[in-house]
Design an enzyme around this catalytic site. Sequence first.
Site, PDB file in Angstrom:
ATOM      1  N   GLU A  64       0.840  -1.195   0.000  1.00  0.00           N
ATOM      2  CA  GLU A  64       0.000   0.000   0.000  1.00  0.00           C
ATOM      3  C   GLU A  64       0.879   1.250   0.000  1.00  0.00           C
ATOM      4  O   GLU A  64       1.609   1.487   0.950  1.00  0.00           O
ATOM      5  CB  GLU A  64      -0.907  -0.018   1.235  1.00  0.00           C
ATOM      6  N   ASP A 115       1.433  -4.542  12.861  1.00  0.00           N
ATOM      7  CA  ASP A 115       0.062  -4.669  13.374  1.00  0.00           C
ATOM      8  C   ASP A 115      -0.920  -5.092  12.286  1.00  0.00           C
ATOM      9  O   ASP A 115      -1.974  -5.636  12.583  1.00  0.00           O
ATOM     10  CB  ASP A 115      -0.389  -3.332  13.962  1.00  0.00           C
ATOM     11  N   PHE A 116      -0.614  -4.812  11.036  1.00  0.00           N
ATOM     12  CA  PHE A 116      -1.534  -5.183   9.954  1.00  0.00           C
ATOM     13  C   PHE A 116      -1.224  -6.570   9.402  1.00  0.00           C
ATOM     14  O   PHE A 116      -1.986  -7.103   8.603  1.00  0.00           O
ATOM     15  CB  PHE A 116      -1.511  -4.172   8.799  1.00  0.00           C
ATOM     16  N   HIS A 165      -0.955   0.397  16.533  1.00  0.00           N
ATOM     17  CA  HIS A 165       0.169   0.688  15.627  1.00  0.00           C
ATOM     18  C   HIS A 165       1.508   0.629  16.358  1.00  0.00           C
ATOM     19  O   HIS A 165       2.441   1.331  15.990  1.00  0.00           O
ATOM     20  CB  HIS A 165       0.016   2.083  15.006  1.00  0.00           C
ATOM     21  N   GLU A 179      -4.533  -6.960   2.708  1.00  0.00           N
ATOM     22  CA  GLU A 179      -3.327  -7.616   3.230  1.00  0.00           C
ATOM     23  C   GLU A 179      -3.267  -9.104   2.894  1.00  0.00           C
ATOM     24  O   GLU A 179      -2.211  -9.638   2.566  1.00  0.00           O
ATOM     25  CB  GLU A 179      -3.226  -7.429   4.746  1.00  0.00           C
TER      26      GLU A 179
END
Lengths: 324, 336
Positions: free
Chosen positions: B31, B87-88, B131, B62
């Site tokens: 991204e 975190d993602f 985050h 993701e």
Amino acid sequence: MNREMKIGLLETMLKIRKAELQLAVMFKNGKIPSGAHLYEGEEAIAAGVCANLRTDDQITSTHRGHGHCIAKGMEPRRMMAEVCAKSTGCCSGKGGTMHMFDPSIGVMGTIGIVGGGMPIATGLGLAAKLQGTDRVAVSFFGDGASNNGAFHESLNMASLWKLPVIYVCENNQFATSVSVKRSTPIEDISVRAIGYGMSGVTVDGNKVDETYAAAADAVARARRGDGPTLIECKTYRIRGHFEGDDAIYRSKEEVQAARERDPIEYWKNVLLGDGTISEQDFIDLNEKIEQLIAQAAQFADESSYPTPEDALKLCGGNPSLLVK
Amino acid sequence: MADRRIRFVEALREGMRQEMERDASVFVMGEGVGPHGSCFKQTDGFCAQFGEDRCRDTPISEQAIAGAAVGAALAGMRPIADLMWIDFTTLATDQICNQAAKLRYMSDGQVNVPAVFRATTGRLKSNGAQHSGSWYSWYVNIPGLKVVVPSNPYDAKGLIISAIRDNGPVVYLEHKMLLNVKGEVPEESYTIPLGVAEVKKEGSDLTIVATGYEVTDTMKAAAMVEADGISVEVIDPRTLMPYDSDTILESVRKTGRLLVVDEGFRYCGYGSEIISMVVENAMECLKDRPRQFTAMHSTVPFSPPLEEYIMPSPVKIANEIRVVMGKSLEPEVAIR
Ligand SMILES: Cc1ncc(C[n+]2csc(CCOP(=O)(O)OP(=O)(O)O)c2C)c(N)n1
Ligand SMILES: [Mg+2]
């Protein structure tokens, strides 16, 4: 819409706008410890949708969630104090700009993981149904989030089970630096509803009468037990992705053109035109809200930080290891 | 050559760029990695040099980013999937942990997955609860994955090149507080083998194993306690899986004491692994019980005083060192 409701929409939008611009100043002055994703120019979505909601209706929101909190009834000072990491904020400084909650007014979380709020809203709707209430749930999310699995899985499940959920896509043309044209091969995100057998509609997200009407339809459908709706609101992200993002990936002209479609100007002119308010009414309202936000900012600024040990309230270490 | 100082993010970028120049099968996707060059400028200039085919912006998807990396890797490419924040990566864990990690094994070696999953890791002033993750131990726990956590620009470059050339999946984590830190980095391409630690500082009284940003904190703490006459040896494993147990054991055999400093959490964490490895292999050399000093077991709070409270810092580490060495009677009393 009666006069009071029309003015209410204007008031909500002004509150959000002034709070966000005030936060931008506070960010510049180093009063906010992190960045902040501001909502300037998108106010007609939160205002129009939430004007249809009761206090017990519930919402989930995103990293760009300050406006949703205010529209759902949060006092600006509790929102602003949270952004400033203060003990008087809506989460006592634990949550911050991206993570705001107030279950007493149905703010069930602004979520920092893109798409993360959509399955949660689906579950809020499921609970409303299981509990036999006519409460509804609203999930606010962005154009970018509509490309995440969470969106597709949520819509399918909500439609399958006819859940009282309204999915409000704020298509502000960008996900960070990525234009929606570079991420999404369709013109209208609302057409995705067709694939899940549910209602979908696209409206002008800068016209609060349109967002209000679309949400009124959707909320009525949900309360009747006729299932979810996807509402796409076309708008434009006036500021950078977050404060400090210079957003050089788009032209000044494009931003200027969007500024000229200002949702507050639009609605103000509608209300002046149909005689709902006079110029003086607007000046008075504007001043009242300016004061409210100035006081909120002062409150946020003067409030104290939480005490460090507060960090460990609610934390889950092994109790028998508490003391070494 | 040797005294060229560049930032961590520039070193990482240079490593990726040199591999993309050398090998046409290497490409990046994620991204905002495209024309804008990523959140922290990790891929700045790549589109101009390599075109958008080899440095492609993706939707916020993701699972598909990670999965497409797995698929492309199976078919002979060497993808670098940028997942932005660790975190993602939770949204991509099926593809990372069930697919990338296992396909070679399940196929009895008939297929390889030479993919790199990159993400930023760790705290950065008030990034907030969602985050600020330091979740490398999750990935260390998965057979089939390699995990890399560089602590300085030199390692960032050498390790990304090794990660790209590796024939298996590698999780490569960039600490946000290190991205703008400068260090000496040679211009020419070089590799640092995965699984080789670096002794950052020699010492005789205590071995500290620290990773990522905590190497920086620990080096400062080690300097602070020198005044107390404490000589600390600091080891940076650099890759957490595979990791260089030999270097750690050798050090503990010399010093007889072990402290692990970690920004992650203690329970089943990276420090727990190092301590159990040392106890299993060199118990007889330990003069005292080994300890770990980690972030407290708490969701990372937003408000600065709270965040500082739960995180390690040079002063806190120095205090812990004095406790370990019996030079302080005031241990931190808290859940760590
Ligand atoms: C799962 C996940 N992926 C990536 C990010 C990083 N990120 C934060 S906001 C954002 C863009 C979101 O775009 P959109 O959904 O359109 O919302 P907008 O910011 O435009 O309001 C991205 C990629 C994230 N927070 N979570
Ligand atoms: Mg958007």
